[in-house]
Design an enzyme around this catalytic site. Structure first.
Site, PDB file in Angstrom:
ATOM      1  N   ASP A  46       4.739  34.150  19.415  1.00 33.45           N
ATOM      2  CA  ASP A  46       4.064  33.169  18.560  1.00 33.45           C
ATOM      3  C   ASP A  46       4.870  31.875  18.519  1.00 33.45           C
ATOM      4  O   ASP A  46       6.045  31.884  18.149  1.00 33.45           O
ATOM      5  CB  ASP A  46       3.917  33.724  17.137  1.00 33.45           C
ATOM      6  CG  ASP A  46       3.145  32.787  16.222  1.00 33.45           C
ATOM      7  OD1 ASP A  46       1.924  32.951  16.107  1.00 33.45           O
ATOM      8  OD2 ASP A  46       3.776  31.879  15.633  1.00 33.45           O
ATOM      9  N   TYR A  51       6.728  23.402  16.410  1.00 36.50           N
ATOM     10  CA  TYR A  51       8.034  24.035  16.566  1.00 36.50           C
ATOM     11  C   TYR A  51       8.880  23.336  17.631  1.00 36.50           C
ATOM     12  O   TYR A  51      10.103  23.499  17.640  1.00 36.50           O
ATOM     13  CB  TYR A  51       7.902  25.514  16.940  1.00 36.50           C
ATOM     14  CG  TYR A  51       7.159  26.374  15.955  1.00 36.50           C
ATOM     15  CD1 TYR A  51       6.783  25.893  14.697  1.00 36.50           C
ATOM     16  CD2 TYR A  51       6.819  27.686  16.272  1.00 36.50           C
ATOM     17  CE1 TYR A  51       6.083  26.695  13.803  1.00 36.50           C
ATOM     18  CE2 TYR A  51       6.131  28.495  15.379  1.00 36.50           C
ATOM     19  CZ  TYR A  51       5.754  27.989  14.154  1.00 36.50           C
ATOM     20  OH  TYR A  51       5.059  28.789  13.286  1.00 36.50           O
ATOM     21  N   LYS A  76      -0.288  26.688  18.077  1.00 29.48           N
ATOM     22  CA  LYS A  76      -1.045  26.132  16.954  1.00 29.48           C
ATOM     23  C   LYS A  76      -1.073  24.621  17.037  1.00 29.48           C
ATOM     24  O   LYS A  76      -0.114  23.987  17.484  1.00 29.48           O
ATOM     25  CB  LYS A  76      -0.409  26.558  15.624  1.00 29.48           C
ATOM     26  CG  LYS A  76      -0.093  28.034  15.529  1.00 29.48           C
ATOM     27  CD  LYS A  76       0.602  28.378  14.219  1.00 29.48           C
ATOM     28  CE  LYS A  76       1.279  29.735  14.322  1.00 29.48           C
ATOM     29  NZ  LYS A  76       2.520  29.708  15.100  1.00 29.48           N
TER      30      LYS A  76
END
Length: 276
Positions: A46, A51, A76
């Site tokens: 994930d 990030y 995401k």
């Protein structure tokens, strides 16, 4: 090597129930730790645009020697890319950074109520990406029931998952039940509440009785409740310990005792007010 069960999503795609999270792992550590996770048996990674480590996740998958099809990878959408054209460009950048030609799962990271863009319009863009085949499944993250209801009333594709903060101090029972009612799988981020729950007397007592660490007990609690989890660590021993949770079970009494610790206490932002 542990055998991790897979969970079927509402479109037939399957996702390993336990994965490896990369939140707050610096890019210069991401490849090494992700390779270690893959070597330990993880097959679900994930990440997220925010990030800043998608490139290193992709590098780790290649360095692992595993086939791309054998590793489930989620990313995401960045909060600043909710406008439809920007969302499409951001998705393209994710594929470029990862070095992939598809993602297994792509999520709207936050609903951003009252923020830039409208999550319903953003979702329609994700539907377009999904129809193109470049994302095998699409979903949302940090959506409350009111956000989900509006999305369901205004779209054609039901989110495959809702990735939300869940742990013994924030059990999210109503939201998880709403997801189950609409065939939306729950993914639990911050599954050990950034370590806050690990010294709770109820959890340490259960851990002592079953001969496991408090973290393993909490992760097992999530799994037996049916949620998908992806604990994060940069320590090899913890990476290995976190996946070694499929050879024991908690009793129904243990499950209930841990659930009763709920305080509706968040470690992260409130999705009803957070605007990025």
């Amino acid at each position: 090597m542990p055998s991790v069960p897979s969970v079927p999503l509402n479109n037939g795609v399957t996702i390993p129930q336990l994965g490896f999270g990369t939140f707050q792992i610096p890019p210069d550590e991401t490849c090494e730790t992700t390779v270690a996770a893959l070597e330990a048996g993880y097959r679900h990674i994930d990440t997220a645009q925010m990030y800043g480590n998608e490139k290193e996740v992709g590098q780790a998958v290649r360095e692992s020697g595993l086939d791309r099809a054998d590793v489930f990878v989620t990313s995401k959408l960045d909060n600043g890319a909710h406008a439809p054209d920007e969302a499409l460009r951001a998705f393209d950048r994710s594929l470029e950074e990862l070095g992939f030609d598809y993602l297994d799962l792509f999520l709207i990271h936050w609903p951003l109520p009252g923020g830039p863009g409208d999550y319903v319009e953003t979702w329609k863009t994700l539907e377009e990406i999904y129809r193109s085949g470049r994302a095998k499944a699409i979903g949302v993250s940090n959506f409350q029931e009111n956000h989900l209801r509006r999305l369901l009333d205004s779209s054609t594709v039901v989110p495959a998952v809702n990735q939300i903060e869940v742990h013994p101090y924030l059990t999210q029972e109503p939201l998880r039940a709403f997801g189950a009612e609409h065939d939306i799988a729950t993914e639990a981020w911050s599954p050990i509440a950034q370590g806050k729950v690990l010294s709770d007397p109820a959890i340490t007592r259960i851990a002592e009785r079953v001969g496991r660490t408090p973290a393993q007990v909490v992760l097992r609690w999530h799994l037996q409740r049916g949620d998908i989890i992806f604990p994060k660590s940069v320590t090899l021993k913890r990476i290995q310990d976190n996946i070694a949770v499929f050879d024991f079970e908690l009793s129904e009494g243990d499950i209930g005792e841990i659930a009763a610790l709920n305080r509706d206490e968040r470690t992260g932002p409130d999705p009803d007010t957070f605007n990025g």
